[in-house]
Design a protein around this motif. Structure first.
Motif, PDB file in Angstrom:
ATOM      1  N   ARG A 164      39.170 -38.749   6.765  1.00 43.76           N
ATOM      2  CA  ARG A 164      39.351 -37.353   6.386  1.00 43.76           C
ATOM      3  C   ARG A 164      37.982 -36.740   6.088  1.00 43.76           C
ATOM      4  NH1 ARG A 164      44.819 -37.949   2.595  1.00 43.76           N
ATOM      5  NH2 ARG A 164      46.331 -37.653   4.293  1.00 43.76           N
ATOM      6  N   PRO A 165      37.896 -35.434   5.882  1.00 46.73           N
ATOM      7  CA  PRO A 165      36.578 -34.777   5.883  1.00 46.73           C
ATOM      8  C   PRO A 165      35.638 -35.119   4.740  1.00 46.73           C
ATOM      9  CG  PRO A 165      38.305 -33.197   6.437  1.00 46.73           C
ATOM     10  CD  PRO A 165      38.987 -34.439   5.965  1.00 46.73           C
ATOM     11  N   ASP A 166      36.150 -35.508   3.572  1.00 46.60           N
ATOM     12  CA  ASP A 166      35.267 -35.707   2.419  1.00 46.60           C
ATOM     13  C   ASP A 166      34.569 -37.063   2.511  1.00 46.60           C
ATOM     14  OD1 ASP A 166      33.973 -35.340   0.034  1.00 46.60           O
ATOM     15  OD2 ASP A 166      35.775 -35.256  -1.209  1.00 46.60           O
ATOM     16  N   ALA A 167      33.298 -37.101   2.161  1.00 47.78           N
ATOM     17  CA  ALA A 167      32.549 -38.361   2.202  1.00 47.78           C
ATOM     18  C   ALA A 167      31.223 -38.200   1.470  1.00 47.78           C
ATOM     19  CB  ALA A 167      32.298 -38.808   3.641  1.00 47.78           C
ATOM     20  N   LYS A 168      30.692 -39.339   1.015  1.00 51.19           N
ATOM     21  CA  LYS A 168      29.369 -39.378   0.405  1.00 51.19           C
ATOM     22  C   LYS A 168      28.664 -40.652   0.864  1.00 51.19           C
ATOM     23  CE  LYS A 168      28.944 -37.846  -3.917  1.00 51.19           C
ATOM     24  NZ  LYS A 168      29.133 -37.729  -5.390  1.00 51.19           N
ATOM     25  N   SER A 169      27.347 -40.587   0.892  1.00 50.70           N
ATOM     26  CA  SER A 169      26.556 -41.774   1.205  1.00 50.70           C
ATOM     27  C   SER A 169      25.404 -41.873   0.228  1.00 50.70           C
ATOM     28  CB  SER A 169      26.019 -41.712   2.641  1.00 50.70           C
ATOM     29  OG  SER A 169      25.093 -40.645   2.779  1.00 50.70           O
ATOM     30  N   GLN A 170      24.850 -43.075   0.124  1.00 49.14           N
ATOM     31  CA  GLN A 170      23.693 -43.302  -0.726  1.00 49.14           C
ATOM     32  C   GLN A 170      22.898 -44.461  -0.139  1.00 49.14           C
ATOM     33  OE1 GLN A 170      24.126 -42.665  -5.105  1.00 49.14           O
ATOM     34  NE2 GLN A 170      23.612 -44.840  -5.207  1.00 49.14           N
ATOM     35  N   VAL A 171      21.594 -44.299  -0.076  1.00 46.97           N
ATOM     36  CA  VAL A 171      20.730 -45.324   0.518  1.00 46.97           C
ATOM     37  C   VAL A 171      19.578 -45.618  -0.435  1.00 46.97           C
ATOM     38  CG1 VAL A 171      19.228 -45.934   2.456  1.00 46.97           C
ATOM     39  CG2 VAL A 171      21.319 -44.613   2.865  1.00 46.97           C
ATOM     40  N   THR A 172      19.380 -46.903  -0.718  1.00 49.26           N
ATOM     41  CA  THR A 172      18.246 -47.352  -1.519  1.00 49.26           C
ATOM     42  C   THR A 172      17.244 -48.028  -0.594  1.00 49.26           C
ATOM     43  OG1 THR A 172      19.636 -47.693  -3.469  1.00 49.26           O
ATOM     44  CG2 THR A 172      17.496 -48.806  -3.433  1.00 49.26           C
ATOM     45  N   VAL A 173      16.064 -47.454  -0.519  1.00 50.51           N
ATOM     46  CA  VAL A 173      14.997 -47.981   0.329  1.00 50.51           C
ATOM     47  C   VAL A 173      13.981 -48.710  -0.544  1.00 50.51           C
ATOM     48  CG1 VAL A 173      13.116 -47.399   1.921  1.00 50.51           C
ATOM     49  CG2 VAL A 173      15.289 -46.139   2.029  1.00 50.51           C
ATOM     50  N   GLU A 174      13.572 -49.882  -0.100  1.00 47.78           N
ATOM     51  CA  GLU A 174      12.513 -50.620  -0.793  1.00 47.78           C
ATOM     52  C   GLU A 174      11.175 -50.309  -0.121  1.00 47.78           C
ATOM     53  OE1 GLU A 174      13.205 -54.546  -2.674  1.00 47.78           O
ATOM     54  OE2 GLU A 174      11.813 -55.257  -1.118  1.00 47.78           O
ATOM     55  N   TYR A 175      10.191 -50.007  -0.965  1.00 50.41           N
ATOM     56  CA  TYR A 175       8.857 -49.656  -0.487  1.00 50.41           C
ATOM     57  C   TYR A 175       7.848 -50.724  -0.907  1.00 50.41           C
ATOM     58  CZ  TYR A 175      10.440 -44.850   0.427  1.00 50.41           C
ATOM     59  OH  TYR A 175      11.076 -43.735   0.911  1.00 50.41           O
ATOM     60  N   ASP A 176       6.901 -50.962  -0.041  1.00 50.82           N
ATOM     61  CA  ASP A 176       5.705 -51.732  -0.389  1.00 50.82           C
ATOM     62  C   ASP A 176       4.584 -50.717  -0.485  1.00 50.82           C
ATOM     63  OD1 ASP A 176       3.615 -53.417  -0.774  1.00 50.82           O
ATOM     64  OD2 ASP A 176       3.915 -54.615   1.031  1.00 50.82           O
ATOM     65  N   GLY A 177       4.241 -50.324  -1.697  1.00 48.06           N
ATOM     66  CA  GLY A 177       3.356 -49.182  -1.865  1.00 48.06           C
ATOM     67  C   GLY A 177       4.088 -47.925  -1.450  1.00 48.06           C
ATOM     68  N   ASP A 178       3.543 -47.212  -0.460  1.00 41.78           N
ATOM     69  CA  ASP A 178       4.199 -46.016   0.059  1.00 41.78           C
ATOM     70  C   ASP A 178       4.861 -46.267   1.409  1.00 41.78           C
ATOM     71  OD1 ASP A 178       3.651 -44.275  -2.055  1.00 41.78           O
ATOM     72  OD2 ASP A 178       1.622 -43.924  -1.330  1.00 41.78           O
ATOM     73  N   ARG A 179       4.971 -47.529   1.814  1.00 44.84           N
ATOM     74  CA  ARG A 179       5.526 -47.857   3.129  1.00 44.84           C
ATOM     75  C   ARG A 179       6.935 -48.415   2.991  1.00 44.84           C
ATOM     76  NH1 ARG A 179       5.368 -52.506   6.471  1.00 44.84           N
ATOM     77  NH2 ARG A 179       4.258 -53.602   4.798  1.00 44.84           N
ATOM     78  N   PRO A 180       7.946 -47.765   3.607  1.00 49.55           N
ATOM     79  CA  PRO A 180       9.307 -48.316   3.564  1.00 49.55           C
ATOM     80  C   PRO A 180       9.388 -49.606   4.359  1.00 49.55           C
ATOM     81  CG  PRO A 180       9.222 -46.393   4.997  1.00 49.55           C
ATOM     82  CD  PRO A 180       7.879 -46.505   4.366  1.00 49.55           C
ATOM     83  N   VAL A 181       9.942 -50.668   3.747  1.00 47.05           N
ATOM     84  CA  VAL A 181       9.954 -51.975   4.410  1.00 47.05           C
ATOM     85  C   VAL A 181      11.357 -52.511   4.650  1.00 47.05           C
ATOM     86  CG1 VAL A 181       7.651 -52.637   3.662  1.00 47.05           C
ATOM     87  CG2 VAL A 181       9.608 -53.126   2.179  1.00 47.05           C
TER      88      VAL A 181
END
Length: 401
Positions: A164-181
């Motif tokens: 159905r139309p309702d939805a949410k997402s969430q993403v946790t990104v791990e960084y090494d310094g300022d670089r997403p790894v």
């Protein structure tokens, strides 16, 4: 520049989320009036709950919109079509309270002979860009939006008929310094029909949504997936929660990475600097990064009501600048390169066109299309040359998402 491992999380919501329903209605009103009268002044707010939509605000226009019809059309497009649900396109009631814009505001905003258009209000606006993705957006919000767009695509095409139309997402990104790894955690909450099993939703969410849009190089055995964590998400949308225009301003911008001045976008014509200056600041920030002047930059603009030029321009490169921040600020204040007055921003980004309902659905930033002129990197080569850095460098793009 940051050092060591750290994590950052952003969320996104679908076009069926109650607050996004309200945003789309407000921007649909704006678009319809701009279609008839490009000089319309619109400040339109919407509240949705159960079988009701309340549309209120201040409008000055030569156009006309049949608000109840438009509300039902937007609700139908979003996908709330089931007459068994209390909020649906067939029976939603609509109350309107739309009045003329204050003449006091018009005194400072209207263009007159010898007087440039002034800002529609005081306030601060921020623009942000970084080299984490090809779109020059922070990776957490970029991936969170991709998840929502993928879920909507599978629902609208009938591939996952139970969604159905309702939805949410969430993403946790791990960084090494300022670089997403790597991706540490993915959360998906997907509204569904009653009969489908949670195990089916979980498998589809991970394999057909998450793994379809998140680069495999960022996922590993330690990545955690949470799908409908309570085990059930049948009641959703305005039937379950009240929705209000302007309540998803962090989802609308950079997912919390980069500050926000507090002003919402949807329902406002672009004489309001809450919207136009936020777009212009994003354009400036994106071109600074595309030019290679910095890998990460935040730009703040401030305004006073009735005054055409910004009171201040602030630049922060978070230690990633290849030239001094003061030099970048002077480039942005060069009126041969950038103009941040309301009239100039309206003209440069063609903000009198009816292009705003789409921004309320899929995001204001990070999407390059004909309607979002503020996403162009048309000034990057000129900025690089003016900064004395020579030919444009290749974008530093770690992962194509």
């Amino acid at each position: 520049m940051a050092k060591g491992l750290r994590q950052f999380t952003s969320e996104a919501v679908s076009l069926g989320h109650p607050d996004k329903v309200a945003d789309q209605i407000s921007d649909a009103v704006l678009d319809e009036l701009l279609r008839q009268d490009p000089y319309s002044r619109v400040a339109c707010e919407t509240m949705v709950k159960s079988g009701l939509a309340i549309v209120a605000g201040e409008i000055r226009t030569n156009g006309y919109v049949e608000v109840p019809r438009l509300v039902k059309e937007v609700v139908r497009e979003i996908g709330y079509t089931d007459p068994m649900c209390s909020f649906n396109c067939h029976s939603v009631g609509v109350l309107t309270c739309l009045e003329p814009q204050s003449a006091d505001i018009a005194l400072g905003v209207d263009e007159k002979k010898g007087k440039e258009m002034g800002a529609g209000d005081q306030g601060i606006m921020f623009g942000f860009a970084c080299s984490e993705t090809p779109e020059l957006m922070p990776m957490p919000i970029h991936l969170a939006r991709l998840l929502m767009n993928r879920a909507a695509e599978l629902r609208e095409k009938g591939v996952l008929k139970y969604l159905r139309p309702d939805a949410k997402s969430q993403v946790t990104v791990e960084y090494d310094g300022d670089r997403p790894v790597r991706i540490d955690t993915v959360v998906l909450s997907l509204q569904h029909t009653p009969e489908v099993k949670h195990a089916t939703i979980r498998e589809d969410a991970i394999e057909r949504i998450a793994r379809a849009v998140i680069p495999a190089a960022l996922l590993d055995r330690a990545t955690k997936f949470f799908v409908n964590p309570t085990g059930r998400f049948v009641d959703g949308g305005p039937q379950a929660d009240c929705g209000l225009t302007g309540r998803k301003i962090i989802c609308d911008t950079y997912g919390g990475m980069g500050r926000h001045g507090g002003g919402a976008f949807s329902g406002k014509d672009c004489s309001k600097v809450d919207r136009s200056a936020a777009y212009a600041a994003r354009h400036a920030a994106k071109n600074v990064v595309a030019a290679g002047l910095a890998d990460r930059v935040e730009i703040q603009l401030s305004y006073a009501i009735g005054v055409s030029e910004p009171l201040s321009v602030y630049v922060n490169t978070f230690g990633t600048g290849r030239i001094p921040e003061e030099q970048i600020r002077k480039l942005l204040e060069n009126k041969d390169l950038f103009r941040f007055s309301p009239g100039a921003m309206l003209d440069r980004f063609q903000l009198r066109r009816p292009v705003f309902k789409q921004t309320a659905r899929y995001g204001h930033f990070g999407i390059e299309d004909e309607g979002r002129a503020w996403e162009k990197t048309d000034m990057s080569a000129i900025l690089r040359e003016e900064a004395g850095l020579g030919k444009p460098a290749k974008k530093r793009v770690p992962v194509k998402a």
